[in-house]
Design an enzyme around this catalytic site. Structure first.
Site, short mmCIF file in Angstrom:
data_model
loop_
_atom_site.label_atom_id
_atom_site.label_comp_id
_atom_site.label_asym_id
_atom_site.label_seq_id
_atom_site.Cartn_x
_atom_site.Cartn_y
_atom_site.Cartn_z
N GLN A 81 0.85 -1.19 0.00
CA GLN A 81 0.00 0.00 0.00
C GLN A 81 0.88 1.23 0.00
O GLN A 81 2.05 1.15 0.37
CB GLN A 81 -0.91 0.03 1.24
CG GLN A 81 -2.13 -0.85 1.09
CD GLN A 81 -3.07 -0.77 2.26
OE1 GLN A 81 -2.66 -0.56 3.39
NE2 GLN A 81 -4.36 -0.94 2.00
N THR B 258 1.23 -2.97 7.60
CA THR B 258 1.35 -4.44 7.61
C THR B 258 0.22 -5.01 6.76
O THR B 258 -0.60 -5.79 7.22
CB THR B 258 1.36 -4.95 9.06
OG1 THR B 258 2.39 -4.25 9.77
CG2 THR B 258 1.69 -6.44 9.14
N HIS B 259 0.15 -4.52 5.53
CA HIS B 259 -0.89 -4.95 4.60
C HIS B 259 -0.22 -5.50 3.34
O HIS B 259 -0.34 -4.94 2.26
CB HIS B 259 -1.81 -3.78 4.27
CG HIS B 259 -2.48 -3.18 5.48
ND1 HIS B 259 -3.04 -1.95 5.50
CD2 HIS B 259 -2.67 -3.69 6.72
CE1 HIS B 259 -3.55 -1.69 6.70
NE2 HIS B 259 -3.34 -2.73 7.46
N ASN B 260 0.50 -6.60 3.53
CA ASN B 260 1.18 -7.25 2.42
C ASN B 260 0.21 -8.25 1.80
O ASN B 260 -0.33 -9.09 2.52
CB ASN B 260 2.42 -8.01 2.91
CG ASN B 260 3.27 -7.20 3.88
OD1 ASN B 260 2.88 -6.99 5.02
ND2 ASN B 260 4.40 -6.73 3.44
#
Lengths: 590, 236
Positions: free
Chosen positions: A348, A516-518
């Protein structure tokens, strides 16, 4: 020589949100379910007790609840021409470790993706034409629609007690909610959190500009709540210790107080911790999994756990790593854009606008993980991209999350970084600042992918996962556009000082924390040549393997992913219970 | 803690002049006199260094005092225990590279690839202090802690911008590590040895570990909430 254990019906790798949901749903269906978790078990009492848990250094700075990269990490490079080097300490993102996974230490920001996010390629093509899609962008539809997933979004929100204001119930617009959201079958189970001062000011400024602000949906309980599984959650105390911490009041929905104890009521579910799965074992034909091999990290002993069904429920990056280590599916090759495992890795783009008010007091330490106000007017399909020349968008958010002073010390531009002037400014502005952030979408790009590293190894002697990733021109245009809107709203709030416009404009760095949006790497699709899993998150190659989580997203949206991840977990559990068990085998013909 | 009961004054006396850079020995007459911490504010961690040798301690005290000078707002960094905090962190698991991947092979890497030094933080700080000392002695014929305030400021600013060539240690990485230690030592819970008397929390108005604001968030909307800050030790 590994010790062979007694077979189970289902083995689940990872006990966070997705693993917990599958454990509950599949053990309810009478299947024998074993959950394997690489980390330790933690319970609210005593592990999150006050005052111990209110320790910013231990939890937020030294990362107590996160994965330990001394044992396993990944390597990173911006482009294939570079040599990937290990992420030697955590930074850009913070995967969890232990029972509850990232669901322990998340903030609780819980959105649904919009209907257009679920059919993005079709929607972009309809609205702007095929030529609007940049060269190299691997834009894809999800194979299931928002309407198909709606009951599962709903189920996740009620299980997790989300506090929020609906904007669209069965097609009827509801005042105060997000008018752009997809229709929901009913409102949120709990009312929104109480607004902070900066939230009130942001809402007024955004409305004045003609936008449609709404309270950010929160897994922080606005009131005490008992969920449909009979699990009790407490009322949020706005303590400002949400992300990075466990909640001592059980006021933040987490797997260890909801789905996992609900599963544990079933005698046919068991949980084994400190069990590090190193691979999925395949039958010689490569088409079915025999089970998994894991190491007991307390003793170093290796075990083979046979199972009829294997569900990978690790963090998304971990799911992809295990597939590659186990030789499941064709690894993606960016040269030819063929192969599927590792394809579609997305992240993101975030940016921040900081505002300062000489005559205000915001008490920033009174906050909750998801306390905030959101403007969704420039996200997804909610505006005309034609004049702007990019795909995607961002949620634009005023957040009142915390005021922990090691990390939170906003200063107006030009303030010295040390000395008496710095001290005076830190004290003066600490309570007088309000921030606005953008959380921008990210599209899959041909050169961004996950693979195995040729050089570096983890503590188990296995190749590390290798991430090849950079932002693209489309991303920079998106960030420039949405950061400008955020800045305009900030100025409309009437601050004494405002930070300069700072959209993302340079290549991706793994150093500073961003999100932490992998997502991606084992994406869902209708075609085994272009996706790793089918619409039920079942591996195209190994039919008794399900790969659950954000690894399945074909691209990333401008929202926090957990709502969509939770919906996918319930959707997959339903498919296993009601479709797969009756007729094991591929649920979608290849 | 092994040196429980040994107070700071006795410790400094016991180890001699090497570490006695706290007071008059610092060539820093222009700086305001440090304001003593209040007598009630006993340090949580006992004084004395576990990791830093006397020269390193002299540097660390001068460095944290430069970042956090004594003034009307608080005593100096050293008086607040910030150097002791840094020492404890360097002596402990973090300093030794816990939760870091420290296997080779080693390459310099790009800035986007982050920390690629083969050294754990404590080794890096040790080597960095020695290299910076050599730099200061070469340029000014004095160690950092004896530089005049202007020269000290110039050195810190150059270090922060990565403009000093240090043997074996990237200067920006050294600065970032030392800066993080100093700010953590000012704002972390006093249980770690810094933030004595919660002076860092008082500086910004952070109330500490007690935090039940479900009513306060409305009651104090727009008004400053003030409370005596509470630390972990206060509640234990």
């Amino acid at each position: 020589m590994a010790t062979k254990l007694k077979p189970v019906d289902v083995v689940i790798v990872g006990m966070g949100w997705t693993g917990g949901i599958l454990a509950k749903e599949l053990s309810d269906a009478g299947l024998t379910v074993l959950g394997l978790e690489r980390g330790v078990n933690r319970t609210t009492e005593p592990d999150f007790s006050v005052p111990m848990i209110r320790d910013e250094l231990r939890y937020a700075i030294r990362h107590e609840l996160y994965m330990d990269v001394s044992r396993d990490t990944l390597t990173f490079r911006n482009a294939a021409r570079e040599t990937a080097l290990p992420m030697r300490r955590l930074g850009s993102f913070l995967p969890g470790e232990g029972v509850g996974g990232a669901g322990l230490h998340w903030n609780g920001q819980t959105y649904r993706f919009s209907p257009s996010d679920h059919r993005l390629r079709t929607r972009v093509t309809e609205r702007y034409g095929e030529t609007f899609i940049p060269e190299g962008m691997q834009l894809a539809d999800w194979p299931m629609s928002y309407d198909e997933l709606e009951p599962y979004y709903d189920k996740f929100e009620y299980m997790a007690g989300i506090s929020g204001q609906a904007g669209n119930i069965r097609g009827e617009t509801v005042e105060g909610g997000n008018p752009f959201e997809g229709p929901r079958s009913r409102g949120y189970p709990n009312p929104p959190l109480k607004a902070s001062l900066s939230g009130v000011m942001y809402e007024a400024a955004a409305r004045e500009l003609g936008y449609h602000p709404f309270p950010r949906p929160a897994a922080n309980m606005s009131r005490a709540y008992v969920n449909p599984d009979g699990m009790s959650l407490g009322e949020c105390q706005y303590c400002g210790h949400c992300e990075n911490f466990g909640c001592e009041a059980n006021a933040k929905a987490s797997p260890h107080i909801t789905v996992i104890p609900a599963a544990q009521k079933n005698a046919n579910f068991s949980l084994r911790t400190q069990a590090w799965v190193t691979r999925v074992d395949l039958h010689p034909d490569g088409k079915r999994a025999k089970g998994v091999t894991y190491t007991d990290v307390r003793t170093g002993e290796e075990f083979e756990q046979p199972a009829d069904i294997v569900a990978l429920c690790a963090y998304g990056l971990g799911n992809v790593h295990l597939m590659l280590l186990s030789g499941i599916g064709a690894p993606y090759d960016p040269e030819t854009a063929t192969g599927v495992v590792g394809k579609g890795y997305c992240y993101q783009l975030t940016s921040t606008v900081q505002t300062f008010f000489q005559d205000k007091n915001f008490n920033p330490f009174m906050g909750a993980g998801s306390l905030g106000v959101v403007v969704d007017d420039f996200n997804g399909d909610n505006f005309d991209h034609g004049p702007h020349g990019f795909i995607g968008g961002a949620s634009i958010i005023n957040a009142t999350t915390h005021g922990r002073p090691i990390a939170y010390r906003p200063l107006p531009p030009g303030t010295p970084k040390w000395g008496s002037q710095w001290k005076a400014a830190a004290g003066h502005w600490y309570g007088r600042a309000a921030s606005i952030g953008t959380q921008g979408s990210n599209m899959a790009s041909r050169g961004n992918y996950l693979s195995l590293d040729p050089t570096y190894r983890n503590a188990f002697g296995q190749p590390l996962l290798r991430m090849t990733y950079d932002f693209t021109e489309n991303d920079f245009k998106q960030s420039a556009f949405t950061t400008r809107i955020a800045h305009d709203i900030g100025r409309a709030m009437g601050p004494t000082h405002i930070s300069p416009l700072a959209p993302k404009s340079s290549s991706y760095s793994i150093v500073p924390y961003q999100s932490t949006h992998n997502t991606g790497g084992a994406i869902t699709g209708d075609d085994p040549r272009t996706s790793a899993v089918n619409r039920y998150l079942q591996s195209w190659d190994v039919s008794n393997l399900f790969v659950v989580g954000a690894s399945a997203f074909p691209q990333n949206a401008g929202y926090n992913p957990t709502g969509a991840v939770g919906a996918l977990a319930y959707w997959t559990a339903d498919a296993i219970r009601n479709r797969y068990v009756a007729a094991p085998g591929p649920l979608v013909p290849a | 803690m092994t040196d429980e009961g040994l107070d700071r004054r006795r410790f400094l006396g016991a180890i001699g002049a090497g570490a006695a850079t706290l007071g008059a020995d610092v060539a820093d007459a222009a700086e305001p006199a440090p304001i003593a911490a209040s007598p009630a504010a006993d340090p949580v961690a006992p004084a004395g260094y576990q990791f830093l040798n006397p020269d390193e301690a002299a540097f660390m005290e001068a460095f944290v005092d430069h970042l956090i000078p004594a003034d009307a707002l608080s005593p100096s960094g050293t008086e607040l225990g910030v150097a002791v905090y840094a020492d404890r962190q360097l002596a402990g698991a973090w300093g030794k590279g816990a939760r870091m991947y420290l296997q080779g092979p080693w390459r310099k890497g790009t800035p986007n690839q982050g920390w690629q030094s083969p050294m754990a933080p404590a080794d890096l700080v040790k080597a960095g202090i020695a290299a910076l000392d050599a730099h200061c002695r070469r340029v000014a014929k004095l160690p950092f802690e004896r530089l005049a305030p202007d020269a000290r400021e110039e050195t810190v600013a150059a270090l922060a911008q990565g403009k000093i060539e240090l043997d074996g240690v990237p200067s920006k990485l050294l600065f970032d590590t030392l800066y993080a230690l100093a700010t953590e030592g000012l704002f972390a819970d006093p249980i770690y040895g810094g933030n004595r008397d919660k002076a860092g929390w008082r500086l910004v108005g952070f109330p500490g570990v007690i935090a039940t604001h479900a009513q306060d968030i409305e009651t104090y909307r727009g008004r400053r909430y003030e409370a005596e800050p509470m630390s972990i030790a206060d509640m234990s």
